[in-house]
Motif scaffolding. Structure first.
Motif, short mmCIF file in Angstrom:
data_model
loop_
_atom_site.label_atom_id
_atom_site.label_comp_id
_atom_site.label_asym_id
_atom_site.label_seq_id
_atom_site.Cartn_x
_atom_site.Cartn_y
_atom_site.Cartn_z
N LEU A 15 24.37 -9.39 14.99
CA LEU A 15 24.91 -10.61 15.85
C LEU A 15 25.65 -10.63 16.89
CD1 LEU A 15 26.18 -12.82 14.94
CD2 LEU A 15 28.39 -11.56 13.57
N GLN A 16 26.08 -9.58 17.82
CA GLN A 16 26.37 -9.18 19.13
C GLN A 16 25.40 -9.75 19.52
OE1 GLN A 16 26.36 -7.04 21.63
NE2 GLN A 16 24.93 -5.70 20.51
N GLU A 18 22.60 -11.23 19.69
CA GLU A 18 21.93 -12.64 19.51
C GLU A 18 23.28 -13.43 20.31
OE1 GLU A 18 19.34 -14.02 18.94
OE2 GLU A 18 18.69 -11.84 18.24
N VAL A 19 24.78 -13.70 20.09
CA VAL A 19 25.66 -13.63 20.73
C VAL A 19 25.30 -13.90 22.20
CG1 VAL A 19 27.93 -14.11 20.96
CG2 VAL A 19 27.44 -13.85 18.87
N PHE A 22 22.48 -16.38 23.04
CA PHE A 22 22.52 -17.35 22.91
C PHE A 22 23.30 -17.82 24.35
CE2 PHE A 22 25.85 -20.92 22.07
CZ PHE A 22 25.43 -21.85 21.93
N ALA A 23 24.37 -17.29 24.16
CA ALA A 23 25.58 -17.07 25.96
C ALA A 23 24.46 -17.74 27.05
CB ALA A 23 26.55 -16.50 25.88
N LEU A 141 29.74 -21.69 13.96
CA LEU A 141 29.34 -21.81 15.11
C LEU A 141 31.55 -21.94 15.72
CD1 LEU A 141 28.25 -20.77 18.02
CD2 LEU A 141 28.05 -23.28 18.33
N PHE A 144 33.59 -19.40 15.05
CA PHE A 144 33.72 -18.31 15.98
C PHE A 144 33.73 -18.48 17.09
CE2 PHE A 144 30.85 -15.52 19.15
CZ PHE A 144 31.34 -14.30 18.32
N ASN A 145 34.09 -20.18 17.35
CA ASN A 145 34.93 -19.88 18.74
C ASN A 145 36.07 -20.42 18.33
OD1 ASN A 145 32.70 -20.85 20.48
ND2 ASN A 145 32.45 -22.90 19.23
#
Length: 166
Positions: A15-16, A18-19, A22-23, A141, A144-145
């Protein structure tokens, strides 16, 4: 303090990662959209115009508070939007010394073009997703934000380092 739950380490690592990917990709493309409008508006401008559209005219301090950034950042980011006619500065009706920022008709039109282009890009990227998958992604999402924003607020991240929110 390590809040990792036993057995979750591998999943949290994925997960970290992929984040982070993504960023990086979001910043590279700015999720700008498609066609002629692609990448034609930076993130800060888009978020400021979007906030003024959603919440209406407001002062610099209110806009800064609404976005979780400091007033000097808003002032610096709004200046080119005023110069290009996307935002209007007017005097506050009750206190002529105070400045009110509002989306100009040109700004509203431009924001509409960018939204349409970005919407088209997201549609293309998720074309093989079901409506339920799109909704689930949006829900997660957003969650998460909200968690990131809450963490910034409780950890005292200086507003100048915090990223503007939508």
């Amino acid at each position: 303090m390590d809040m990792t739950i036993a057995g979750d380490t591998g999943l949290l690592d994925v997960l970290q990662h992929e984040v982070a990917v993504f960023a990086r990709r979001a910043e590279q493309t700015r999720l700008g959209g498609v066609g002629q409008v692609r990448n034609s508006m930076d993130r800060a401008a888009y978020l400021l115009l979007n906030r003024l559209d959603l919440e209406g005219p407001m002062g610099v301090k209110a806009l800064a508070a609404s976005m979780g950034i400091d007033s000097s950042t808003v002032t610096r980011q709004v200046a080119p939007l005023v110069d290009t006619g996307l935002v209007k500065r007017t005097s506050h009706p009750e206190d002529g010394r105070a400045v009110v920022l509002q989306l100009s008709p040109r700004g509203l039109s431009r924001l509409g073009e960018v939204r349409c282009s970005r919407r088209q890009l997201v549609a293309e990227l998720t074309t093989d997703w079901t409506p339920e998958e799109r909704q689930a992604f949006c829900t997660l999402l957003t969650r998460f934000n909200v968690a990131l924003s809450a963490r910034q607020n409780t950890q005292g991240v200086p507003a100048s380092e915090a990223r503007p929110e939508s």
